[in-house]
Design an enzyme around this catalytic site. Sequence first.
Site, PDB file in Angstrom:
ATOM      1  N   ASP A 316       0.885  -1.147   0.000  1.00 59.08           N
ATOM      2  CA  ASP A 316       0.000   0.000   0.000  1.00 59.08           C
ATOM      3  C   ASP A 316       0.935   1.212   0.000  1.00 59.08           C
ATOM      4  O   ASP A 316       2.029   1.136   0.534  1.00 59.08           O
ATOM      5  CB  ASP A 316      -0.847  -0.042   1.272  1.00 59.08           C
ATOM      6  CG  ASP A 316      -1.846   1.089   1.323  1.00 59.08           C
ATOM      7  OD1 ASP A 316      -2.501   1.319   0.304  1.00 59.08           O
ATOM      8  OD2 ASP A 316      -1.961   1.723   2.382  1.00 59.08           O
ATOM      9  N   ASP A 507      -0.793  -0.405   6.313  1.00 59.89           N
ATOM     10  CA  ASP A 507      -0.720   0.166   7.653  1.00 59.89           C
ATOM     11  C   ASP A 507      -2.009  -0.050   8.440  1.00 59.89           C
ATOM     12  O   ASP A 507      -2.148   0.420   9.551  1.00 59.89           O
ATOM     13  CB  ASP A 507      -0.376   1.660   7.599  1.00 59.89           C
ATOM     14  CG  ASP A 507      -1.381   2.446   6.787  1.00 59.89           C
ATOM     15  OD1 ASP A 507      -2.364   1.858   6.298  1.00 59.89           O
ATOM     16  OD2 ASP A 507      -1.190   3.666   6.639  1.00 59.89           O
ATOM     17  N   ASP A 511      -7.167  -0.697   4.842  1.00 56.04           N
ATOM     18  CA  ASP A 511      -6.740  -1.834   4.038  1.00 56.04           C
ATOM     19  C   ASP A 511      -6.823  -3.167   4.772  1.00 56.04           C
ATOM     20  O   ASP A 511      -6.279  -4.168   4.318  1.00 56.04           O
ATOM     21  CB  ASP A 511      -5.358  -1.624   3.413  1.00 56.04           C
ATOM     22  CG  ASP A 511      -4.340  -1.181   4.422  1.00 56.04           C
ATOM     23  OD1 ASP A 511      -4.542  -1.440   5.609  1.00 56.04           O
ATOM     24  OD2 ASP A 511      -3.335  -0.573   4.010  1.00 56.04           O
TER      25      ASP A 511
HETATM   26  P1  ADP Z   1      -3.933   4.926  -0.015  1.00 55.92           P
HETATM   27  O1  ADP Z   1      -4.313   3.839  -0.927  1.00 55.92           O
HETATM   28  O2  ADP Z   1      -2.868   5.790  -0.628  1.00 55.92           O
HETATM   29  O3  ADP Z   1      -3.594   4.464   1.354  1.00 55.92           O
HETATM   30  P2  ADP Z   1      -6.688   5.727   0.679  1.00 55.92           P
HETATM   31  O4  ADP Z   1      -7.428   4.588   0.073  1.00 55.92           O
HETATM   32  O5  ADP Z   1      -6.673   5.819   2.166  1.00 55.92           O
HETATM   33  O6  ADP Z   1      -5.211   5.921   0.102  1.00 55.92           O
HETATM   34  O7  ADP Z   1      -7.320   7.078   0.119  1.00 55.92           O
HETATM   35  C1  ADP Z   1      -7.341   7.344  -1.270  1.00 55.92           C
HETATM   36  C2  ADP Z   1      -7.553   8.782  -1.571  1.00 55.92           C
HETATM   37  O8  ADP Z   1      -8.819   9.193  -1.067  1.00 55.92           O
HETATM   38  C3  ADP Z   1      -6.559   9.713  -0.929  1.00 55.92           C
HETATM   39  O9  ADP Z   1      -5.424   9.879  -1.733  1.00 55.92           O
HETATM   40  C4  ADP Z   1      -7.345  11.004  -0.814  1.00 55.92           C
HETATM   41  O10 ADP Z   1      -7.337  11.710  -2.058  1.00 55.92           O
HETATM   42  C5  ADP Z   1      -8.767  10.521  -0.579  1.00 55.92           C
HETATM   43  N1  ADP Z   1      -9.097  10.503   0.864  1.00 55.92           N
HETATM   44  C6  ADP Z   1      -9.256   9.419   1.643  1.00 55.92           C
HETATM   45  N2  ADP Z   1      -9.597   9.762   2.885  1.00 55.92           N
HETATM   46  C7  ADP Z   1      -9.621  11.111   2.913  1.00 55.92           C
HETATM   47  C8  ADP Z   1      -9.888  12.071   3.922  1.00 55.92           C
HETATM   48  N3  ADP Z   1     -10.179  11.728   5.187  1.00 55.92           N
HETATM   49  N4  ADP Z   1      -9.841  13.379   3.568  1.00 55.92           N
HETATM   50  C9  ADP Z   1      -9.539  13.750   2.323  1.00 55.92           C
HETATM   51  N5  ADP Z   1      -9.276  12.893   1.327  1.00 55.92           N
HETATM   52  C10 ADP Z   1      -9.304  11.583   1.600  1.00 55.92           C
HETATM   53 MG    MG Z   2      -3.669   3.505   3.219  1.00 61.81          MG
END
Ligand code: ADP
Ligand code: MG
Length: 611
Positions: A316, A507, A511
């Site tokens: 991730d 983390d 996920d």
């Molecule tokens: P990653 O796969 O990089 O761990 P996530 O699945 O947690 O990312 O989130 C994907 C995208 O969704 C982030 O890059 C962000 O653009 C948006 N996002 C997720 N949670 C939030 C939040 N609490 N506030 C703002 N944007 C968010």
């Molecule tokens: Mg993540």
Amino acid sequence: METEHKILISRIVACVAICGLSFLPALPAWAYIATFALAYAVIGADVVYRAVRNLFHGNFFDEHFLMSIATLGAFAIGEYPEAVAVMLFYQVGELFQDIAVARSRASISSLMDIRPDYANIEEDGELRQVAPDDVPGGSVIIVKPGEKIPLDGVVISGESSVDTSALTGESLPRDVSEGNPVVSGSLNMTGVIRVRTSGEYGESTVARILELVENADTGKAKAEKFMTRFARYYTPAVVAAAVLLAVVPSLVSGGNWTVWLNRALIFLVVSCPCALVVSIPLTFFAGIGGASRRGILIKGSNYLEILACVGTVVFDKTGTLTRGNFSVTAVHPEIISGEMLVELAALAEMYSDHPVAVSLRSAYGGQLDKERVADVKNFAGEGISAVVDGREVYAGNDRLMSRAGVEAKQCEKSGTIVHLAVDGVYMGHIVVSDSIKPEAADAVSGLRRSGVKKVVMLTGDRQDVAEEVSGALGIDEVYAGLLPADKVSRMEELRSSGSQKIAFVGDGINDAPVLKLADVGIAMGAVGSDAAIEAADVVLMDDNPLKVAESIRISRRTLRIVVQNIVFAIGIKLAMLLLGALGIAGMWEAVFADVGVTVLAVLNSLRAMRA
Ligand code: ADP
Ligand code: MG
């Protein structure tokens, strides 16, 4: 030394002393036999007893059974000293191996010596020691230099440096002062600190780790399960072969009954699988112990076995390869001021644990008033919606804006974009960016060196950000813009497209389902994060991605030792069987070989614990 061992040692000494009586001159034959019968009873009664008891429990064939019929058989054909000697050496071997197992367990548990004994609380101006279990969440405890921090919490006064090496394997101490979180199980080194506890002992990091370590041997490896199944057929087969060996040659050639009976008994002694029965679980245990010493908790030997043959590692991105410490790099407001935009975002993100949310709150910096925020909804992989000051606020990526029915402005700045919409009107966006962990590039190349074929990255972030990171690290495949559910289906595709075992490293934020789905789920930076500890099969206590390759290396090494022991034990046994059948090796040699192989295999197992 444990009492059991002391008793066994006294029995060994007594047995040898009784055997000495047989050298008395002019001993009548009956007294000679009685002396050895007594010696046999002293040393072997418990083995025979166990063999008989297991017979009644339907466990016909085990090592006790093999030893009992071999020795009783020797007695029956008049080989009295030999019968006693076989039992004696068998027990000496057991003693050695018990001591080795006890030692290694003790040294592994002492490595995990993180259980706090007490917590200091202040009562009427005096310090009092109480059991960590008795401290309610939210109390104030005092930790003096040299003491273990008993409960998770936040420092409310004082300064010190804390050593987390027992938890993470990281040897550099960390400085803490007012406002910093501290983790139970770490050692307070230099100053007195007051800590407000964040929960009860049962939910603390240290309690959860100890629970993990104690249950670590519940997941059995295939090699161990195989041993159990194997023994079910092996021992009866060996007994049948021994019977044939005793009967057939003398029938066919009309030869000497006792010679062949003796050879059959030797065959039984040699066939005892003790070395394997003992050393295989011990090796896994030592491997898991050695890993935990480096801040890598492996939840069972089955996972260690899978780790050893991982061919694809899927990461991730956020918080795993990147620091997950976003900082605001640009604010592009429409209609309202930049300050207001940041304030709105921070309020909407008030309750989120997502690294993006954390960065927005710290960019705002001020106090957040709970009264102003209601109806918070989390859209995993997209963002947040909330009612702030009675108005509906959406904060998140493009996808969230289309959900809200708002057209988002595009931004050419690189980074993660948080768009804001209030009551259906676009209000601008905030750009936050993350940085790659300094160890990430070495972590990826380290994986290749330890034999991993393919490294993949999954992320919910934008394609351009994802490519920037993967390009810098030399990752083979990247999938960006994924919702948490897409990550799950990507993982399913990866699993069905190849026969290689797949590890997923995350983390635990958003996920957990992918962690569960992977052949082996590795959670990183788990000190303090509950979700990750629950969902993962392997827990890395700190967030250093180099540990992924290290855990694979430890697993490979452990499995190599298992294989060495199997080959070594079976090799020696086959050689002895041959020598025994040919009449070259006698009962004495067979016993020596059996004890020797077991002791050497046990010693070899312990190597799995070292770096
Ligand atoms: P990653 O796969 O990089 O761990 P996530 O699945 O947690 O990312 O989130 C994907 C995208 O969704 C982030 O890059 C962000 O653009 C948006 N996002 C997720 N949670 C939030 C939040 N609490 N506030 C703002 N944007 C968010
Ligand atoms: Mg993540």
